[in-house]
Design an enzyme around this catalytic site. Structure first.
Site, PDB file in Angstrom:
ATOM      1  N   ASN A  47      -7.823  30.038   7.205  1.00  0.00           N
ATOM      2  CA  ASN A  47      -7.464  28.699   6.735  1.00  0.00           C
ATOM      3  C   ASN A  47      -6.899  28.832   5.329  1.00  0.00           C
ATOM      4  O   ASN A  47      -7.293  29.732   4.583  1.00  0.00           O
ATOM      5  CB  ASN A  47      -8.709  27.800   6.698  1.00  0.00           C
ATOM      6  CG  ASN A  47      -8.381  26.395   6.219  1.00  0.00           C
ATOM      7  OD1 ASN A  47      -7.372  25.792   6.635  1.00  0.00           O
ATOM      8  ND2 ASN A  47      -9.201  25.858   5.326  1.00  0.00           N
ATOM      9  N   HIS A  81      -6.528  26.777   1.740  1.00  0.00           N
ATOM     10  CA  HIS A  81      -7.143  25.648   1.037  1.00  0.00           C
ATOM     11  C   HIS A  81      -6.581  25.582  -0.381  1.00  0.00           C
ATOM     12  O   HIS A  81      -6.507  26.612  -1.068  1.00  0.00           O
ATOM     13  CB  HIS A  81      -8.668  25.827   0.994  1.00  0.00           C
ATOM     14  CG  HIS A  81      -9.351  24.687   0.327  1.00  0.00           C
ATOM     15  ND1 HIS A  81      -9.527  23.466   0.941  1.00  0.00           N
ATOM     16  CD2 HIS A  81      -9.868  24.563  -0.921  1.00  0.00           C
ATOM     17  CE1 HIS A  81     -10.139  22.643   0.103  1.00  0.00           C
ATOM     18  NE2 HIS A  81     -10.359  23.285  -1.028  1.00  0.00           N
TER      19      HIS A  81
HETATM   20  C1  GRF Z   1      -1.718  22.434   2.199  1.00  0.00           C
HETATM   21  O1  GRF Z   1      -1.840  22.044   0.861  1.00  0.00           O
HETATM   22  C2  GRF Z   1      -2.910  23.254   2.615  1.00  0.00           C
HETATM   23  O2  GRF Z   1      -3.441  24.021   1.585  1.00  0.00           O
HETATM   24  C3  GRF Z   1      -3.901  22.182   3.027  1.00  0.00           C
HETATM   25  O3  GRF Z   1      -3.126  21.196   3.644  1.00  0.00           O
HETATM   26  C4  GRF Z   1      -1.785  21.251   3.155  1.00  0.00           C
HETATM   27  C5  GRF Z   1      -0.900  21.434   4.345  1.00  0.00           C
HETATM   28  O4  GRF Z   1       0.446  21.351   4.018  1.00  0.00           O
HETATM   29  N1  GRF Z   1      -4.926  22.752   3.866  1.00  0.00           N
HETATM   30  P1  GRF Z   1       1.561  21.816   5.057  1.00  0.00           P
HETATM   31  O5  GRF Z   1       1.347  20.990   6.326  1.00  0.00           O
HETATM   32  O6  GRF Z   1       1.382  23.270   5.294  1.00  0.00           O
HETATM   33  O7  GRF Z   1       2.870  21.473   4.410  1.00  0.00           O
END
Ligand code: GRF
Length: 195
Positions: free
Chosen positions: A111, A113
C-alpha cells in the site's frame, strides 16, 4: 528468462500512482508486469487510464455485496487468482480490508500512504501535518497487515514542508515523490521474493 511476476493494482479513484506503476513497468528491465487493474468504483477515472495503456481493467463494485465485505473480497480474490496475479498493489483503494484478504496476500500486498509512517496513519495526512507545524513530511510504501497503515515499511521518501504551504501544495509535492517511490518499492519487493 523466467516470466515477470504479474501485478494487480487496486484503485478507487484517479489512479495517478497506478499510472506511475504502469509507466515504470514498460521499461524492459523493470522486474514486474502490471497485468490487471481492479476498482471497487465503476466510475473510477483510473480504469479508463489503464485501458488506454492496454492494461486489463475491471470494476468489481462493493455495493451488491452490502455489508458483507469479505464476500466482495472473495469476488476480487477469485479474479486475482484466475489472472495468475503474484503481487497486489493498493493505490488509493479506499476500502479497509478484512483480515481474510490481508492474510491471503500476506507478504505480497503493498500500500502507498501519504505520510512518513508510523506518523500520521489514516486520512487527511497533509492537513494534519500542516496543523502540527511539522517541517518534514513524505510518503511510505508498506506491506499490508491487519492494522491500518501498520505493516512493515518497504520504502519512504521525504519532502520539506515549506513556509506558506497549503494542503494542496503539500499534497502535490508528496504526490510527485509517490510516483517515484511506488515503482521503486515494488521492484524492491520483487527482488526479495525472487532472489
Ligand atoms: C495517494 O495520495 C495515495 O498515497 C493515497 O491515496 C492517493 C491516491 O491517489 N493512498 P491516486 O489515485 O494514486 O492518484
Amino acid at each position: 528468462m523466467s516470466a515477470k511476476p504479474r501485478v494487480a493494482v487496486l484503485i478507487s479513484g484517479r489512479g495517478s500512482n497506478m499510472q506511475a506503476l504502469i509507466e515504470a513497468a514498460r521499461a524492459p528491465d523493470y522486474p514486474a508486469e502490471i497485468a490487471l487493474v481492479l476498482s471497487d468504483k465503476p466510475e473510477a477515472p483510473g480504469l479508463e487510464i489503464a485501458r488506454g495503456f492496454g492494461v486489463a481493467a475491471r470494476a468489481i463494485p462493493a455495493k451488491p455485496f452490502g455489508r458483507d465485505r469479505e464476500a466482495h473480497e472473495r469476488a476480487l480474490d477469485a479474479v486475482l487468482r484466475e489472472q495468475n496475479i503474484a503481487i497486489v498493489c493498493l493505490a488509493g483503494y479506499m476500502r479497509i480490508l478484512t483480515p481474510w484478504l490481508v492474510n491471503r496476500w500476506s507478504g505480497r500486498m503493498l500500500n502507498i500512504h501519504p505520510s512518513l509512517l508510523p506518523a500520521y496513519k489514516g486520512l487527511d495526512t497533509h492537513a494534519r501535518v500542516l496543523a502540527a507545524g511539522e517541517v518534514r513530511h513524505g510518503c511510505s510504501v508498506h506491506l499490508v497487515t491487519e492494522g491500518m497503515d501498520e505493516g512493515p515499511v518497504v520504502a519512504q521518501a521525504e519532502v520539506p514542508v515549506q513556509p506558506g504551504d497549503t494542503e494542496e501544495s503539500l499534497a502535490a509535492r508528496v504526490l510527485t515523490q509517490e510516483h517515484l517511490l511506488y515503482p521503486a518499492a515494488l521492484a524492491k519487493l520483487v527482488q526479495t521474493l525472487t532472489p
